[in-house]
Design a protein around this motif. Structure first.
Motif, PDB file in Angstrom:
ATOM      1  N   ALA A  72       0.970  -1.461  -0.200  1.00 12.77           N
ATOM      2  CA  ALA A  72       0.138  -0.429   0.552  1.00 12.77           C
ATOM      3  C   ALA A  72       0.637   1.090   0.045  1.00 12.77           C
ATOM      4  CB  ALA A  72      -1.060  -0.639   0.473  1.00 12.77           C
ATOM      5  N   LEU A  73       1.875   1.201   0.800  1.00 11.77           N
ATOM      6  CA  LEU A  73       2.759   2.229   0.183  1.00 11.77           C
ATOM      7  C   LEU A  73       3.392   2.630  -0.775  1.00 11.77           C
ATOM      8  CD1 LEU A  73       4.645   2.496   4.125  1.00 11.77           C
ATOM      9  CD2 LEU A  73       2.799   3.973   3.181  1.00 11.77           C
ATOM     10  N   LEU A  74       4.585   1.445  -1.107  1.00 10.29           N
ATOM     11  CA  LEU A  74       4.329   1.684  -2.239  1.00 10.29           C
ATOM     12  C   LEU A  74       3.835   1.982  -3.412  1.00 10.29           C
ATOM     13  CD1 LEU A  74       7.143   0.247  -4.606  1.00 10.29           C
ATOM     14  CD2 LEU A  74       6.024  -1.209  -4.710  1.00 10.29           C
ATOM     15  N   ALA A  75       2.152   1.580  -3.221  1.00  8.51           N
ATOM     16  CA  ALA A  75       1.035   2.426  -4.285  1.00  8.51           C
ATOM     17  C   ALA A  75       1.082   3.487  -4.009  1.00  8.51           C
ATOM     18  CB  ALA A  75      -0.418   1.600  -4.232  1.00  8.51           C
ATOM     19  N   LEU A  76       1.437   4.304  -2.818  1.00  6.12           N
ATOM     20  CA  LEU A  76       0.811   5.538  -2.496  1.00  6.12           C
ATOM     21  C   LEU A  76       2.062   6.607  -3.593  1.00  6.12           C
ATOM     22  CD1 LEU A  76      -0.275   7.847  -0.883  1.00  6.12           C
ATOM     23  CD2 LEU A  76       0.850   7.278   0.989  1.00  6.12           C
ATOM     24  N   VAL A  77       3.260   5.805  -3.007  1.00 10.85           N
ATOM     25  CA  VAL A  77       4.308   6.313  -3.813  1.00 10.85           C
ATOM     26  C   VAL A  77       4.259   6.413  -5.210  1.00 10.85           C
ATOM     27  CG1 VAL A  77       6.622   6.237  -4.823  1.00 10.85           C
ATOM     28  CG2 VAL A  77       6.219   5.397  -2.105  1.00 10.85           C
ATOM     29  N   GLY A  78       4.023   5.310  -5.809  1.00  9.78           N
ATOM     30  CA  GLY A  78       3.388   5.718  -7.100  1.00  9.78           C
ATOM     31  C   GLY A  78       2.391   6.180  -7.434  1.00  9.78           C
TER      32      GLY A  78
END
Length: 93
Positions: A72-78
């Motif tokens: 989810a954090l990776l998706a937020l960064v993206g």
């Protein structure tokens, strides 16, 4: 959000193919996440069985959900790196 972004940042002639590719990625992500969650829980399993069924501790589930939190954090960064197009095609076909 990614569906609209894929449609607006490519030429209109490629929009259908782009949306299909994004849709494939969505389903592929869901298909990979479930076995990965189980694998992470298996790594932490203490070997407890109840009537022949594995019993996982709360910490095992926390570890599995921390994996989801990481994605989810990776998706937020993206999502923060997505270019806003103002609902217009950036590339004209």
């Amino acid at each position: 959000m990614i569906f609209a972004n894929a449609k607006e940042n490519l030429s209109p002639g490629l929009a259908g193919m782009a949306i299909g590719l994004v849709n494939t990625g969505v389903f592929l992500g869901a298909a990979i996440m479930q076995p990965l969650f189980g694998w992470v829980m298996d790594l932490a399993w203490a070997g407890t069985l109840a009537e022949g069924v594995r019993v996982n501790a709360e910490a095992d589930y926390r570890l599995g959900f921390s994996l989801m939190f990481g994605f989810a954090l990776l998706a937020l960064v993206g999502a923060l790196r997505v270019h806003e197009s103002g609902c217009r095609h950036v590339v004209e076909g």
